[in-house]
Scaffold this motif. Sequence first.
Motif, PDB file in Angstrom:
ATOM      1  N   LEU A  30     -29.938  58.200 -38.695  1.00 41.27           N
ATOM      2  CA  LEU A  30     -31.465  58.457 -39.201  1.00 41.27           C
ATOM      3  C   LEU A  30     -32.173  56.805 -38.694  1.00 41.27           C
ATOM      4  O   LEU A  30     -33.267  56.819 -39.973  1.00 41.27           O
ATOM      5  N   ARG A  86     -40.267  62.387 -45.859  1.00 36.15           N
ATOM      6  CA  ARG A  86     -38.763  62.541 -45.851  1.00 36.15           C
ATOM      7  C   ARG A  86     -38.484  63.420 -46.966  1.00 36.15           C
ATOM      8  O   ARG A  86     -36.969  63.699 -47.508  1.00 36.15           O
ATOM      9  N   TYR A 156     -33.229  64.856 -38.030  1.00 35.74           N
ATOM     10  CA  TYR A 156     -33.186  65.473 -39.158  1.00 35.74           C
ATOM     11  C   TYR A 156     -32.337  67.014 -38.411  1.00 35.74           C
ATOM     12  O   TYR A 156     -31.253  67.250 -39.438  1.00 35.74           O
ATOM     13  N   THR A 178     -32.561  58.372 -46.494  1.00 34.31           N
ATOM     14  CA  THR A 178     -34.451  58.113 -46.275  1.00 34.31           C
ATOM     15  C   THR A 178     -34.912  58.245 -47.451  1.00 34.31           C
ATOM     16  O   THR A 178     -36.176  57.824 -46.838  1.00 34.31           O
TER      17      THR A 178
END
Length: 193
Positions: A30, A86, A156, A178
């Motif tokens: 990520l 997010r 994601y 995140t």
Amino acid sequence: MKRYNLLIVLLLLIFNVTTAQKKKSPAADLSILKDTKSKIEATVPLVIQHLQTIATKESDNNIVNNGKIALGKEYGILESEWFLYRNNMKNCILNNSSKKAKKCMEYHTQYLRNTFINYSNYISNLTRKNGYLGVEGDTKFEFKPADIATKLSEAYSNANDATGRMKTDQKREFLEQTMSEENKLAPYAQIAQ
């Protein structure tokens, strides 16, 4: 009887190890969140520099002052959407089956993409060559909404696949990253100087 139990345990162990290490099983990376954050923040000084060029040429500091206020509003909209995105993506993965999570994530990614496009159009129109007569050159941004949204969606999606192999606590801890401070956009006042 004990041999059969041991055989079943060994087969389950081998199955779990092989499925967890599939060759095409994507890693959950990520880092695109931090990269996206940097790209968004980098737009602000470029726009302000352009406004300053206009203000200097016109000998009118109100151009910079008013432009900063207007840019701050647009940045604020993007900042709110970035936070919601997010958080929503994290919740899509945590609270849904894999199939439902995918649909949920597609919806939120599309919404973020539209917000990115609006912001990109705003800063592009403000800084294009003829945005204000007499100021030469276009300001170039490393901010491409479609590319960024695609990369975020892929990251994601990979995270969703990876969390399928995690226990609930591991999944929650992994996805909480995140929402960390390093992925949060800097306040507008801090970067608009």
